[in-house]
Motif scaffolding. Structure first.
Motif, PDB file in Angstrom:
ATOM      1  N   ALA A  43      18.491  23.792 -64.861  1.00 53.27           N
ATOM      2  CA  ALA A  43      19.265  24.822 -63.868  1.00 53.27           C
ATOM      3  C   ALA A  43      18.658  26.364 -63.243  1.00 53.27           C
ATOM      4  O   ALA A  43      18.542  26.612 -61.828  1.00 53.27           O
ATOM      5  N   VAL A  44      18.159  26.957 -64.118  1.00 54.00           N
ATOM      6  CA  VAL A  44      17.390  28.017 -64.112  1.00 54.00           C
ATOM      7  C   VAL A  44      16.450  27.938 -63.534  1.00 54.00           C
ATOM      8  O   VAL A  44      16.446  28.897 -62.230  1.00 54.00           O
ATOM      9  N   SER A  45      15.285  27.118 -64.284  1.00 54.34           N
ATOM     10  CA  SER A  45      14.237  26.899 -63.331  1.00 54.34           C
ATOM     11  C   SER A  45      14.314  26.335 -62.371  1.00 54.34           C
ATOM     12  O   SER A  45      13.292  27.031 -60.862  1.00 54.34           O
ATOM     13  N   VAL A  46      15.143  25.826 -61.369  1.00 58.82           N
ATOM     14  CA  VAL A  46      14.936  25.486 -60.004  1.00 58.82           C
ATOM     15  C   VAL A  46      16.230  26.986 -59.370  1.00 58.82           C
ATOM     16  O   VAL A  46      15.320  26.582 -58.253  1.00 58.82           O
ATOM     17  N   PHE A  47      16.715  27.526 -59.788  1.00 56.85           N
ATOM     18  CA  PHE A  47      17.307  29.326 -59.013  1.00 56.85           C
ATOM     19  C   PHE A  47      15.309  29.739 -59.203  1.00 56.85           C
ATOM     20  O   PHE A  47      15.357  30.186 -57.610  1.00 56.85           O
ATOM     21  N   PHE A  48      15.252  29.663 -59.636  1.00 54.79           N
ATOM     22  CA  PHE A  48      13.991  31.344 -59.805  1.00 54.79           C
ATOM     23  C   PHE A  48      13.138  30.536 -59.295  1.00 54.79           C
ATOM     24  O   PHE A  48      12.094  30.819 -58.191  1.00 54.79           O
ATOM     25  N   GLY A  49      12.415  28.607 -59.175  1.00 53.41           N
ATOM     26  CA  GLY A  49      11.949  28.246 -58.367  1.00 53.41           C
ATOM     27  C   GLY A  49      12.026  28.108 -56.519  1.00 53.41           C
ATOM     28  O   GLY A  49      11.144  28.726 -55.664  1.00 53.41           O
ATOM     29  N   HIS A  50      13.337  28.076 -56.462  1.00 57.46           N
ATOM     30  CA  HIS A  50      13.240  27.797 -55.109  1.00 57.46           C
ATOM     31  C   HIS A  50      13.991  29.485 -54.371  1.00 57.46           C
ATOM     32  O   HIS A  50      13.182  29.088 -53.331  1.00 57.46           O
ATOM     33  N   ALA A  92       7.151  22.852 -64.791  1.00 54.67           N
ATOM     34  CA  ALA A  92       7.421  21.636 -63.244  1.00 54.67           C
ATOM     35  C   ALA A  92       7.910  22.000 -62.901  1.00 54.67           C
ATOM     36  O   ALA A  92       8.382  21.589 -61.396  1.00 54.67           O
ATOM     37  N   THR A  93       8.886  21.958 -63.023  1.00 55.53           N
ATOM     38  CA  THR A  93      10.427  22.022 -62.505  1.00 55.53           C
ATOM     39  C   THR A  93       9.768  23.554 -61.678  1.00 55.53           C
ATOM     40  O   THR A  93      10.849  23.122 -60.286  1.00 55.53           O
ATOM     41  N   ILE A  94       9.489  24.431 -61.430  1.00 57.94           N
ATOM     42  CA  ILE A  94       9.894  25.479 -61.178  1.00 57.94           C
ATOM     43  C   ILE A  94       9.396  25.064 -59.380  1.00 57.94           C
ATOM     44  O   ILE A  94       9.027  25.561 -58.972  1.00 57.94           O
ATOM     45  N   VAL A 121      15.299  18.005 -56.372  1.00 60.89           N
ATOM     46  CA  VAL A 121      14.313  18.560 -57.782  1.00 60.89           C
ATOM     47  C   VAL A 121      15.902  18.722 -59.178  1.00 60.89           C
ATOM     48  O   VAL A 121      15.003  18.198 -60.314  1.00 60.89           O
ATOM     49  N   TRP A 122      16.716  18.927 -58.971  1.00 59.82           N
ATOM     50  CA  TRP A 122      17.547  19.283 -59.738  1.00 59.82           C
ATOM     51  C   TRP A 122      18.000  18.466 -60.409  1.00 59.82           C
ATOM     52  O   TRP A 122      17.660  18.228 -61.936  1.00 59.82           O
ATOM     53  N   ILE A 123      18.522  17.494 -59.731  1.00 58.50           N
ATOM     54  CA  ILE A 123      18.418  16.227 -60.517  1.00 58.50           C
ATOM     55  C   ILE A 123      17.965  15.360 -60.811  1.00 58.50           C
ATOM     56  O   ILE A 123      17.840  15.032 -61.777  1.00 58.50           O
ATOM     57  N   GLY A 124      16.787  15.264 -59.837  1.00 64.32           N
ATOM     58  CA  GLY A 124      15.417  14.394 -61.076  1.00 64.32           C
ATOM     59  C   GLY A 124      14.793  14.942 -62.111  1.00 64.32           C
ATOM     60  O   GLY A 124      14.700  14.061 -62.919  1.00 64.32           O
ATOM     61  N   SER A 125      14.495  16.050 -61.930  1.00 62.60           N
ATOM     62  CA  SER A 125      14.254  17.009 -62.970  1.00 62.60           C
ATOM     63  C   SER A 125      14.989  16.496 -64.428  1.00 62.60           C
ATOM     64  O   SER A 125      14.317  16.187 -65.790  1.00 62.60           O
TER      65      SER A 125
END
Length: 238
Positions: free
Chosen positions: A50-57, A124-126, A137-141
């Motif tokens: 969740a943290v990774s997706v937030f920053f990456g998005h 990789a998630t970011i 991405v969040w769900i899949g990762s």
């Protein structure tokens, strides 16, 4: 969303094979109930991604998609080299895995959360969330990482031994290099001459550094085995 979910699942699942956290999952499963370990890993993974997706998005919103494709391709190249290098638990992590106190759930959850901060699966998630649907991405990762760790838990709980790390690492690295080639092709298809030259130069530099580093690690490992072999030979002679 479905495409982002499937892509993220595949990338993270491959990234997790032979990784440090998978080895930790297997070690925990040798000592504790598999469902407690799996639940703790799921909670920690959900939070980290969740943290990774937030920053990456939000980072990706301000960067052109072709540039992000090139950066993602270079990142996947690094992940491939990183995977070839292999992974292991250091002494401190082995102690944590073997000497967990009464609260197994919180011990496993906290150790996995800390282990994933800055790890290649988080990076990789970011990378994936910068130019893909963030929810997918969040769900899949998350599912990809939990599935890979569940595989390790099953092996640890049922068989009590590790997967063949070298074979897994080589297969995962091959897939990462495939992802890298695909992303770089997408980013460079309409790029200018300067961008193409800069990107190819970066690829050559990364491959060169990776080759030198991996060769150094292998020489160090070979040198470390020599004293052990000599000690074994002396013992047999006696």
């Amino acid at each position: 969303m479905i495409a982002a979910l499937l892509l993220s699942f595949g990338v993270i699942f491959v990234a997790e094979l032979g990784d440090k956290s998978q080895l930790m999952a297997m070690t925990y499963a040798l000592r504790y109930r598999w469902w407690v370990v799996l639940l703790a890993i799921t909670v920690a993974t959900t939070a980290v991604h969740a943290v990774s997706v937030f920053f990456g998005h939000f980072l990706g919103l301000s960067i052109p998609s072709d540039v992000m494709s090139i950066l993602a391709g270079l990142a996947m190249l690094v992940f491939g080299l990183w995977t070839i290098r292999g992974d292991h638990l250091d002494d401190d992590e082995a102690v944590k895995a073997d000497r967990v106190g009464a609260s197994v759930f919180f011990a496993v959850m906290s150790s996995f959360f800390l282990a994933e901060l800055g790890d290649k699966t988080m990076l990789a998630t970011i990378t994936l969330s910068t130019n893909n649907d963030w929810l997918g991405v969040w769900i899949g990762s998350t599912i990809g990482m939990v599935a890979a760790d569940a595989l390790a838990i099953a092996i640890g709980a049922l068989l009590g031994k590790h997967l063949p790390e070298r074979t897994i690492a080589r297969g995962a690295a091959t897939l990462f290099f495939g992802f890298a080639a695909w992303l770089l092709w997408e980013g460079l298809s309409d790029a200018g001459t300067v961008t193409v030259i800069a990107t190819l130069t970066a690829v050559v530099v990364l491959l060169g550094i990776g080759a030198v580093y991996i060769r150094h690690l292998r020489k160090s490992a070979a040198a470390a085995r020599i004293p052990d072999d000599e000690s074994a030979a002396r013992t047999i002679a006696r």
